[in-house]
Design a protein around this motif. Structure first.
Motif: not given
Length: 481
Positions: A282-291, A323-329, A352-360
């Motif tokens: 469970v991931l709730r109300n959490t911010r995830l960061y990467s580069d 991309y981080l969001a896409e993989v987790f979703y 997942e598709m929203l995250a992929r579109r933002k990545k592009v």
């Protein structure tokens, strides 16, 4: 002299107690109670306090009921080796280093204190509670048997810049909380409720706000090689609970029988290596960061490295990188699809598709504009208009219905009426009627467009055909698969 022999072969030089071969620190509990009754507790406590006053910091083989350190400042390393302690409590103190090596402790509590370096190796501890503690080096639990680990409101407070930081290294030795190769673990919790904390605070006169916990702030929290208690009564409980945490999170070589819950946290560079969670993540109300570099090195392997037999729940989480969001979703979607819950799987597929579109979009907006980039951005625009806006990437059958009805019954008739481009008409209903006939491509011929109405009617006919195809496809996908 006391008969206890240290690991270096030397014997203890303290005077043995009357009726025993051992001194007050080394006499076994049973023998001491047999000779002195309950008074042995006071004798041991006083002997330990005197040893501290004389500057002794290295204790080996001691057997103590209570080790209570309150309001003291110890500028040398405090070490317990091959010892047995019923309760070790450190309150409002400053200790340079605390090491517990091959030592058995029932309850270990450190509250409202500063410990530069804390090290546990070997031995057994039933429960560890670290609350409102500052450390400037590391907190390490290794190769031990620990049932409960509770860490609340603890933060890394560096006293000086380390060599790693001078050279810009991300993997630092300092600022680490590490739980490695522990066994018999029932629960690991950060900023969780600890029932005995209020009692301890009352006993030692500590004033802490337990309702307003501060985040646990460290460079890295590493949980690796932990063996959990397999008892059936604990299998369905939350075995790892992380609340209000800030730092890098590394899970490695874990098989968690229960749930893992990460809430209200700021997680940097989350790593899952050979991790199996037998219930839910469970991931709730959490911010995830990467580069980008971390994404290329770790994210492609996440699907293979993280196995969740239950569900992955991602609720109200934010990602700094699409991309981080896409993989987790994507991982969350696969867990729900595997269980046959298509509704939740569709929700994560859409995210997942929203995250992929933002990545592009992010990728092709960088650098100078070229024809290729403009074409790709136009493709993204068309994807939004025809895939997202119309049906949420095929996950919502109601959206094309309401969109079709809204445009055909209200929007297009207004255009026809404003331009007066449909003849012959006698009322507003004629425009609505003509719009429906056009959108369904029936074309009865009793009304026909003129002028700009021909363009509007052509667009509406194409729109009507497309939306019916979308509706049928989405409807079949939702209820026939």
């Amino acid at each position: 002299m006391c008969e206890y022999t240290y690991s270096n072969g030397k014997k203890c030089r303290r005077k043995p107690l009357k009726g025993s071969k051992y001194c007050s620190l080394h006499i076994p509990f049973e023998e001491g109670e047999l000779l002195y009754g309950d008074r042995i507790k006071y004798i041991k406590k006083r002997a330990f306090e005197r040893a501290l006053e004389r500057g002794i910091r290295n204790f080996e083989g001691v057997k103590l009921y209570d080790v209570i350190i309150v309001g003291k400042e110890i500028n040398e390393a405090l070490i317990f080796r091959n010892s047995i302690i019923k309760r070790l409590v450190i309150v409002t103190s400053k200790i340079k280093s605390l090491s517990l090596i091959d030592t058995t402790i029932d309850t270990l509590v450190i509250v409202n204190s500063e410990v530069d370096f804390f090290y546990v190796n070997g031995g057994s501890i039933y429960g560890v509670s670290i609350c409102s503690v500052k450390f400037s080096s590391s907190i390490l639990f290794r190769d031990s048997s620990i049932r409960y680990v509770m860490i609340n409101s603890t933060e890394f407070s560096p006293k000086e810049v380390t060599t790693e930081e001078e050279f810009g290294e991300k993997v630092r030795i300092a600022g680490r909380i590490e739980l490695a190769n522990l066994k018999d673990v029932r629960r690991i919790a950060l900023n969780s409720k600890y029932p005995l904390m209020a009692k301890i605070m009352e006993e030692f006169g500590i004033k802490l706000s337990l309702d307003r916990k501060k985040p646990v702030r460290v460079h890295t929290l590493t949980i690796t090689g932990v063996e959990f208690d397999e008892s059936p009564r604990f299998r369905k409980q939350v075995r790892i609970f992380i609340n209000r945490f800030s730092g890098q999170l590394i899970f490695e070589n874990l098989s968690v029988p229960g749930h893992v819950e990460i809430v209200n946290s700021r997680v940097r560079y989350p790593e899952f290596v050979h991790v199996i969670i037998h219930n839910n993540l469970v991931l709730r109300n959490t911010r995830l960061y990467s580069d980008e570099n971390w994404n290329l090195a770790y994210l492609p392997n996440l699907l293979a490295e993280l196995n969740v037999y239950g569900f992955i729940v991602i609720d109200n989480c934010q990602f700094n990188n699409p991309y981080l969001a896409e993989v987790f979703y994507r991982i969350a979607r696969t867990t729900w699809e595997g269980s046959g819950d298509k509704e939740n799987a569709d929700e994560y597929y859409y995210l997942e598709m929203l995250a992929r579109r933002k990545k592009v979009i992010q990728h092709y907006r960088k650098g100078p504009r070229t024809l290729k980039k403009m074409v790709k951005l136009l493709e993204v625009l068309f994807e939004f208009l025809f895939a997202d806006l119309t049906c949420k990437y095929g996950t919502d059958w109601k959206r094309p219905v309401f969109l079709w009805m809204g445009l055909v019954i209200f929007v297009f008739p207004v255009f026809y009426a404003l331009t007066k481009s449909v003849v012959p008409t006698s009322s507003l209903f004629d425009y609505v009627y003509f719009s429906i006939v056009t959108a369904t491509t029936l074309g009865y011929g009793d009304l026909h467009p003129i002028g700009v109405g021909k363009v509007i009617a052509s667009i509406e006919a194409i729109f009507g055909m497309f939306m019916w195809a979308v509706f049928l496809t989405v409807f079949a996908r939702k209820y026939m698969r």
